[in-house]
Design a protein around this motif. Structure first.
Motif, short mmCIF file in Angstrom:
data_model
loop_
_atom_site.label_atom_id
_atom_site.label_comp_id
_atom_site.label_asym_id
_atom_site.label_seq_id
_atom_site.Cartn_x
_atom_site.Cartn_y
_atom_site.Cartn_z
N LEU A 1 21.92 13.99 53.38
CA LEU A 1 22.52 15.26 53.53
C LEU A 1 22.58 14.49 51.78
O LEU A 1 23.19 13.89 51.89
N PRO A 2 22.47 15.63 51.30
CA PRO A 2 21.56 16.94 51.16
C PRO A 2 20.18 16.92 51.34
O PRO A 2 19.59 17.93 51.45
N TRP A 3 19.47 16.01 51.21
CA TRP A 3 17.80 16.47 52.10
C TRP A 3 17.51 16.36 53.76
O TRP A 3 18.83 16.27 54.38
N ARG A 4 16.39 17.02 53.89
CA ARG A 4 16.50 16.92 55.01
C ARG A 4 15.38 16.48 55.53
O ARG A 4 14.76 15.70 54.51
N THR A 5 14.95 16.41 56.99
CA THR A 5 13.32 15.65 57.64
C THR A 5 12.52 15.95 58.19
O THR A 5 13.52 17.19 59.25
N LYS A 6 11.55 16.66 58.15
CA LYS A 6 10.85 17.48 59.06
C LYS A 6 9.57 16.11 59.96
O LYS A 6 9.63 15.23 59.68
N GLY B 1 13.90 16.54 49.44
CA GLY B 1 14.90 16.58 48.69
C GLY B 1 15.45 17.90 48.22
O GLY B 1 14.26 18.97 48.32
N PRO B 2 16.90 18.00 47.93
CA PRO B 2 17.36 19.58 47.90
C PRO B 2 16.24 20.17 46.23
O PRO B 2 16.41 21.47 46.27
N GLU B 3 15.80 19.42 45.49
CA GLU B 3 14.66 20.18 44.88
C GLU B 3 13.87 20.27 45.24
O GLU B 3 12.41 20.26 44.13
N GLY B 4 12.89 20.12 46.10
CA GLY B 4 11.96 20.25 46.85
C GLY B 4 11.07 18.71 47.09
O GLY B 4 9.58 19.02 47.03
N GLU B 5 11.67 18.13 46.29
CA GLU B 5 11.10 15.87 46.20
C GLU B 5 10.61 16.02 47.97
O GLU B 5 11.27 15.80 48.37
N ARG B 6 9.52 15.63 48.54
CA ARG B 6 8.80 15.01 48.77
C ARG B 6 8.64 13.73 49.36
O ARG B 6 8.01 13.37 48.49
N HIS B 7 8.18 12.89 50.78
CA HIS B 7 8.78 11.89 50.58
C HIS B 7 7.93 11.08 51.69
O HIS B 7 9.18 11.88 53.37
N GLY B 8 6.52 11.57 52.31
CA GLY B 8 6.04 11.11 53.22
C GLY B 8 5.90 9.79 53.77
O GLY B 8 6.51 8.73 53.19
N GLY B 9 6.05 9.56 55.33
CA GLY B 9 6.31 8.64 55.79
C GLY B 9 5.08 7.98 57.32
O GLY B 9 5.57 9.32 58.18
N GLU B 10 4.47 7.29 57.73
CA GLU B 10 3.80 7.53 58.68
C GLU B 10 3.89 5.92 58.59
O GLU B 10 3.28 4.87 58.21
N GLY B 11 3.71 6.14 59.92
CA GLY B 11 3.85 3.72 60.91
C GLY B 11 3.46 4.42 62.19
O GLY B 11 3.15 5.28 63.21
#
Length: 157
Positions: A33-38, A56-66
């Motif tokens: 936190l304060p990040w969240r996961t989809k 992220g709290p500012e709308g940052e997005r980091h995708g991950g696929e595996g």
């Protein structure tokens, strides 16, 4: 050579609740936190897809696929970010690694071990510099809180 980073601690919840939290409530604990996961996919079998987006709290997005390499209910999950379903290679951004999560009953609690194995010492150090230990320990605490709720145990003070 050992290019592993790992955290280990005893979580104050039974392994059945830890497993249920890991499997069914990943969006509640996967990133600090304060990040969240989809969660987009969690197919817990060898060859299954594992895909998330951390927001992220500012709308940052980091995708991950595996790809899930191994899934033994209430014992162990192994995945990698270097393969996609169908054994299709990918680069493993921001660095390639294998994630290993182990759950071992210990008294009324669970010994939880989470590790990231890297191809090179440089990649291990990049992961360490990103805050591996602080982040993965925070996530373990969040996992424990979800598991305690599932088990009907009071929240820790």
């Amino acid at each position: 050579m050992n290019h592993e980073l790992a955290i280990e601690r005893i979580l104050d919840a039974p392994v059945t609740a830890i497993w249920q939290a890991w499997r069914d409530h990943l969006e509640e604990w996967w990133c600090p936190l304060p990040w969240r996961t989809k969660l987009h996919a969690l197919e817990l079998h060898a060859g299954g897809r594992f895909a998330t987006t951390m927001i992220g709290p500012e709308g940052e997005r980091h995708g991950g696929e595996g790809l899930i390499l191994e899934a033994i209910p209430a014992q162990r999950v192994v995945f990698t970010n270097t393969l996609l379903p169908g054994w299709r290679p990918q680069t493993g951004e921001p660095f390639p690694f294998v994630g290993i999560f182990e759950f071992t009953p210990e008294g009324a609690g669970t010994r939880y071990r989470a590790a990231a194995r890297h191809w090179t010492a440089d990649d291990r150090e990049k992961h360490r510099a990103m805050g591996f230990e602080t982040g993965w320990l925070a996530v373990a605490e969040q996992l424990e809180a979800v598991a305690r709720r599932i088990a009907g145990l009071p929240a820790r003070a």
